[in-house]
Design a protein around this motif. Structure first.
Motif, PDB file in Angstrom:
ATOM      1  N   GLN A  42      96.779 -16.443  37.356  1.00 18.85           N
ATOM      2  CA  GLN A  42      96.331 -17.800  37.011  1.00 18.85           C
ATOM      3  C   GLN A  42      97.420 -18.634  36.345  1.00 18.85           C
ATOM      4  OE1 GLN A  42      93.399 -19.269  37.424  1.00 18.85           O
ATOM      5  NE2 GLN A  42      91.972 -17.631  37.946  1.00 18.85           N
ATOM      6  N   ARG A  43      98.275 -17.986  35.550  1.00 22.04           N
ATOM      7  CA  ARG A  43      99.238 -18.760  34.751  1.00 22.04           C
ATOM      8  C   ARG A  43     100.658 -18.679  35.312  1.00 22.04           C
ATOM      9  NH1 ARG A  43      98.307 -17.682  28.560  1.00 22.04           N
ATOM     10  NH2 ARG A  43      99.347 -19.710  28.381  1.00 22.04           N
ATOM     11  N   LYS A  44     100.742 -18.432  36.601  1.00 23.68           N
ATOM     12  CA  LYS A  44     102.071 -18.239  37.211  1.00 23.68           C
ATOM     13  C   LYS A  44     102.947 -19.491  37.150  1.00 23.68           C
ATOM     14  CE  LYS A  44     100.598 -18.889  42.060  1.00 23.68           C
ATOM     15  NZ  LYS A  44      99.617 -19.923  41.758  1.00 23.68           N
ATOM     16  N   ASP A  45     102.325 -20.667  36.948  1.00 21.33           N
ATOM     17  CA  ASP A  45     103.122 -21.899  36.912  1.00 21.33           C
ATOM     18  C   ASP A  45     103.470 -22.345  35.488  1.00 21.33           C
ATOM     19  OD1 ASP A  45     103.021 -22.071  39.662  1.00 21.33           O
ATOM     20  OD2 ASP A  45     101.067 -23.063  39.614  1.00 21.33           O
ATOM     21  N   TYR A  46     102.992 -21.605  34.482  1.00 19.92           N
ATOM     22  CA  TYR A  46     103.175 -22.055  33.100  1.00 19.92           C
ATOM     23  C   TYR A  46     104.660 -22.255  32.764  1.00 19.92           C
ATOM     24  CZ  TYR A  46     102.782 -22.306  28.015  1.00 19.92           C
ATOM     25  OH  TYR A  46     102.870 -22.712  26.706  1.00 19.92           O
ATOM     26  N   LEU A  47     105.523 -21.392  33.277  1.00 20.92           N
ATOM     27  CA  LEU A  47     106.953 -21.472  32.914  1.00 20.92           C
ATOM     28  C   LEU A  47     107.743 -22.359  33.874  1.00 20.92           C
ATOM     29  CD1 LEU A  47     107.431 -17.722  31.927  1.00 20.92           C
ATOM     30  CD2 LEU A  47     107.295 -19.676  30.370  1.00 20.92           C
ATOM     31  N   ARG A  48     107.040 -23.046  34.738  1.00 13.32           N
ATOM     32  CA  ARG A  48     107.618 -24.038  35.669  1.00 13.32           C
ATOM     33  C   ARG A  48     108.829 -23.505  36.433  1.00 13.32           C
ATOM     34  NH1 ARG A  48     106.826 -27.144  30.791  1.00 13.32           N
ATOM     35  NH2 ARG A  48     104.962 -28.431  30.980  1.00 13.32           N
ATOM     36  N   GLY A  49     108.732 -22.267  36.864  1.00 13.74           N
ATOM     37  CA  GLY A  49     109.780 -21.704  37.713  1.00 13.74           C
ATOM     38  C   GLY A  49     111.037 -21.253  36.982  1.00 13.74           C
ATOM     39  N   GLU A  50     111.031 -21.345  35.620  1.00 15.48           N
ATOM     40  CA  GLU A  50     112.206 -20.887  34.842  1.00 15.48           C
ATOM     41  C   GLU A  50     112.432 -19.384  35.076  1.00 15.48           C
ATOM     42  OE1 GLU A  50     114.433 -21.970  32.447  1.00 15.48           O
ATOM     43  OE2 GLU A  50     113.885 -24.064  32.788  1.00 15.48           O
ATOM     44  N   ALA A  51     113.673 -18.976  35.130  1.00 14.99           N
ATOM     45  CA  ALA A  51     113.973 -17.547  35.280  1.00 14.99           C
ATOM     46  C   ALA A  51     113.488 -16.792  34.038  1.00 14.99           C
ATOM     47  CB  ALA A  51     115.469 -17.355  35.448  1.00 14.99           C
ATOM     48  N   VAL A  52     112.835 -15.672  34.254  1.00 16.09           N
ATOM     49  CA  VAL A  52     112.351 -14.856  33.131  1.00 16.09           C
ATOM     50  C   VAL A  52     113.438 -13.843  32.754  1.00 16.09           C
ATOM     51  CG1 VAL A  52     110.637 -13.102  32.489  1.00 16.09           C
ATOM     52  CG2 VAL A  52     109.923 -15.180  33.708  1.00 16.09           C
ATOM     53  N   ASN A  53     113.959 -13.987  31.530  1.00 19.14           N
ATOM     54  CA  ASN A  53     115.058 -13.117  31.094  1.00 19.14           C
ATOM     55  C   ASN A  53     114.588 -11.976  30.205  1.00 19.14           C
ATOM     56  OD1 ASN A  53     116.080 -16.069  31.280  1.00 19.14           O
ATOM     57  ND2 ASN A  53     117.809 -14.733  31.793  1.00 19.14           N
ATOM     58  N   THR A  54     113.375 -12.157  29.647  1.00 20.05           N
ATOM     59  CA  THR A  54     112.860 -11.082  28.786  1.00 20.05           C
ATOM     60  C   THR A  54     111.365 -10.886  29.026  1.00 20.05           C
ATOM     61  OG1 THR A  54     112.287 -12.566  26.933  1.00 20.05           O
ATOM     62  CG2 THR A  54     114.517 -11.659  26.940  1.00 20.05           C
ATOM     63  N   ILE A  55     110.974  -9.609  29.006  1.00 22.46           N
ATOM     64  CA  ILE A  55     109.548  -9.254  29.089  1.00 22.46           C
ATOM     65  C   ILE A  55     109.298  -8.302  27.925  1.00 22.46           C
ATOM     66  CG2 ILE A  55     107.773  -8.118  30.492  1.00 22.46           C
ATOM     67  CD1 ILE A  55     109.398  -8.870  32.987  1.00 22.46           C
ATOM     68  N   TYR A  56     108.187  -8.516  27.214  1.00 18.51           N
ATOM     69  CA  TYR A  56     107.956  -7.711  26.013  1.00 18.51           C
ATOM     70  C   TYR A  56     106.504  -7.242  25.984  1.00 18.51           C
ATOM     71  CZ  TYR A  56     108.669  -6.301  21.121  1.00 18.51           C
ATOM     72  OH  TYR A  56     108.803  -5.575  19.952  1.00 18.51           O
ATOM     73  N   PHE A  57     106.286  -5.926  26.010  1.00 18.98           N
ATOM     74  CA  PHE A  57     104.943  -5.363  25.836  1.00 18.98           C
ATOM     75  C   PHE A  57     104.773  -5.072  24.345  1.00 18.98           C
ATOM     76  CE2 PHE A  57     105.820  -4.450  30.259  1.00 18.98           C
ATOM     77  CZ  PHE A  57     104.590  -4.503  30.897  1.00 18.98           C
ATOM     78  N   GLY A  58     103.916  -5.862  23.672  1.00 18.73           N
ATOM     79  CA  GLY A  58     103.728  -5.669  22.235  1.00 18.73           C
ATOM     80  C   GLY A  58     102.276  -5.340  21.912  1.00 18.73           C
ATOM     81  N   GLY A  59     102.071  -4.924  20.652  1.00 14.73           N
ATOM     82  CA  GLY A  59     100.694  -4.552  20.334  1.00 14.73           C
ATOM     83  C   GLY A  59     100.357  -4.741  18.880  1.00 14.73           C
ATOM     84  N   GLY A  60      99.310  -4.018  18.559  1.00 17.01           N
ATOM     85  CA  GLY A  60      98.653  -2.862  19.184  1.00 17.01           C
ATOM     86  C   GLY A  60      99.635  -1.774  19.604  1.00 17.01           C
ATOM     87  N   THR A  61      99.192  -0.988  20.547  1.00 16.86           N
ATOM     88  CA  THR A  61      99.982   0.156  20.990  1.00 16.86           C
ATOM     89  C   THR A  61     100.124   0.146  22.510  1.00 16.86           C
ATOM     90  OG1 THR A  61      99.101   1.392  19.097  1.00 16.86           O
ATOM     91  CG2 THR A  61     100.202   2.680  20.793  1.00 16.86           C
ATOM     92  N   PRO A  62     101.113  -0.572  23.040  1.00 13.91           N
ATOM     93  CA  PRO A  62     101.285  -0.624  24.500  1.00 13.91           C
ATOM     94  C   PRO A  62     101.518   0.756  25.115  1.00 13.91           C
ATOM     95  CG  PRO A  62     102.633  -2.282  23.429  1.00 13.91           C
ATOM     96  CD  PRO A  62     102.061  -1.452  22.332  1.00 13.91           C
TER      97      PRO A  62
END
Ligand SMILES: C[S@@+](CC[C@H](N)C(=O)[O-])C[C@H]1O[C@@H](n2cnc3c(N)ncnc32)[C@H](O)[C@@H]1O
Ligand code: SF4
Length: 401
Positions: A42-62
């Motif tokens: 659903q939110r695939k357009d939120y970053l307006r096509g900007e390249a994603v340089n970081t992904i972070y799984f945070g928690g809680g306990t991912p």
């Protein structure tokens, strides 16, 4: 440049000191993961096509998720966002959830940074904090992580504990340095309102926390980090050259980021929004939004509208949103940058926010500089190790009135 944050709000049990939103049960994990996958689409357009340089799984306990579950989420993010080939992909992990096989599987699927919540290498501290692992297991996890192929490893430690003394805290740091890990996050124990530990202390059932202990440990931490050539780049963060958390730095550099999952926050450069802080409500509201979306698409409305379900559907909003005024953006910049060794860049401020803000900041900085509460080198205003402890008070004096 952009970041993606995935919040996994589940834990095996609640640690005594923790005030973060998380559920000490896995009952809603599967349902929540399915809804999270919908949110990615659903939110695939939120970053307006900007390249994603970081992904972070945070928690809680991912690290409570199986490798397969993490792989599915990563796959979907890669399907719907332009993820850079050299993206930093971090997973927060609790020692009691780790094994060599699991770590190998994470490494094979592209997780390339681990942030392990060790907290202390002493069992007496771990028991006080209500952790599920012991010191022996914490060290085993570091060996396994290296064996599995991880080199970008960070650990969390907590200081200012009444079960510890200067020798013990120094020894915790010795152990950290002995592993040659590139990154350390070290936090002063904070008593969160309504945490189990706070209540135990109030009832006289746990040792009270003494503020001076944290100050004493902080000084040792800063000195030992310097001796070992670690850069103190944020109040609670230390790294070897070039090994700062690129994801967290994106918060301090106002890079856009998309936060997915219950209670996750997002920033698009001008506005902030935050998902509802309840797994149940997040699942209900997202499912209702998806149903609404399917109907909306049939009548050609925009995708963004899908997150706000009309009141007649008797559904809740998935998120709250706040547009930030130039003054609020200025305040945020002050608050975030003062926490870092990069500090406030007056030239950047003048160029990006306008002269009225840079002049205001410069003028209000003068008494703080004279009082020794703030430092300046060329166009940068920053806090040194000692001044950093009082970052909030200094920020308040620089905030827009
Ligand atoms: C968001 S938590 C999640 C990490 C992971 N679930 C874990 O417990 O290892 C990140 C870190 O914040 C720190 N932290 C959380 N609550 C704290 C508190 N009340 N005082 C000091 N540090 C705290 C801990 O070091 C923890 O590892
Ligand atoms: S400290 Fe980590 S494991 Fe413990 S309750 Fe908080 S988020 Fe969960």
């Amino acid at each position: 440049m952009a970041g993606v944050y995935i919040h996994i709000p589940f834990c095996k049990s609640k640690c005594g000191y923790c005030g973060f939103y998380s559920l000490p049960s896995l009952k809603l994990k599967d349902q929540s993961l399915e809804v999270l996958k919908e949110e990615i689409v659903q939110r695939k357009d939120y970053l307006r096509g900007e390249a994603v340089n970081t992904i972070y799984f945070g928690g809680g306990t991912p690290s409570l998720l199986s490798a397969k579950e993490i792989g599915e989420v990563l796959y979907l993010i890669n399907m719907h966002f332009p993820v850079a080939a050299d993206a930093e992909i971090t997973l927060e992990a609790n020692p009691d959830t780790l094994s060599l096989e699991y770590l190998k599987a994470l490494h094979n699927m592209g997780i390339n940074r681990l942030s392990i919540g060790i907290q202390s290498f002493f069992d007496s501290d771990l028991q006080y904090l209500g952790r599920k692992h012991d010191a022996h297991h914490a060290r085993l996890c570091l060996d396994w992580a290296k064996q599995a192929g991880f080199s970008n490893i960070s650990i969390d430690l907590i200081y200012g504990l009444p079960t510890s003394n200067t020798e013990q805290w120094s020894h915790n740091l010795d152990i950290f340095f002995s592993y040659g890990l590139p990154h350390l996050s070290a936090y002063a124990l904070t008593l969160e309102p309504n945490s189990i530990l706070t209540k135990q202390i109030e009832l006289g059932k746990a040792l009270p926390v003494i503020d001076d202990d944290a100050l004493r440990d902080y000084e040792i931490l800063c000195r030992r980090a310097k001796e070992n050539v670690y850069l103190h780049y944020e109040i609670s963060n230390f790294c070897q050259r070039g090994m700062h958390s690129k994801h967290n730095a994106s918060y301090w550099f106002s890079t856009p980021y998309l936060g997915l999952g219950p209670s996750a926050h997002s920033f698009d450069g001008n506005s902030r929004q935050w998902n509802i802080s309840s797994v149940e409500k997040y699942c209900d509201a997202m499912s209702a939004a998806s149903r609404h979306c399917e109907r909306s698409e049939a009548i050609q409305t925009t995708n963004l509208d899908c997150f706000v379900v009309p009141p007649r559907n008797d559904a809740k909003r998935v998120f709250e949103k706040e547009e930030l005024s130039p003054e609020q953006l200025y305040d945020e910049y002050i608050m975030l940058r003062l926490r870092t060794h990069w500090g406030i860049d007056l030239k950047y401020m003048k160029r990006e926010m306008g002269e009225r803000f840079s002049t205001y900041c410069e003028q209000h900085a003068q008494p703080l500089l004279a009082q020794g509460r703030l430092s300046q080198t060329r166009e940068f205003l920053y806090l040194n190790d000692q001044q950093m402890l009082f970052a909030d008070g200094v920020a308040e004096e620089l905030f827009w009135e």
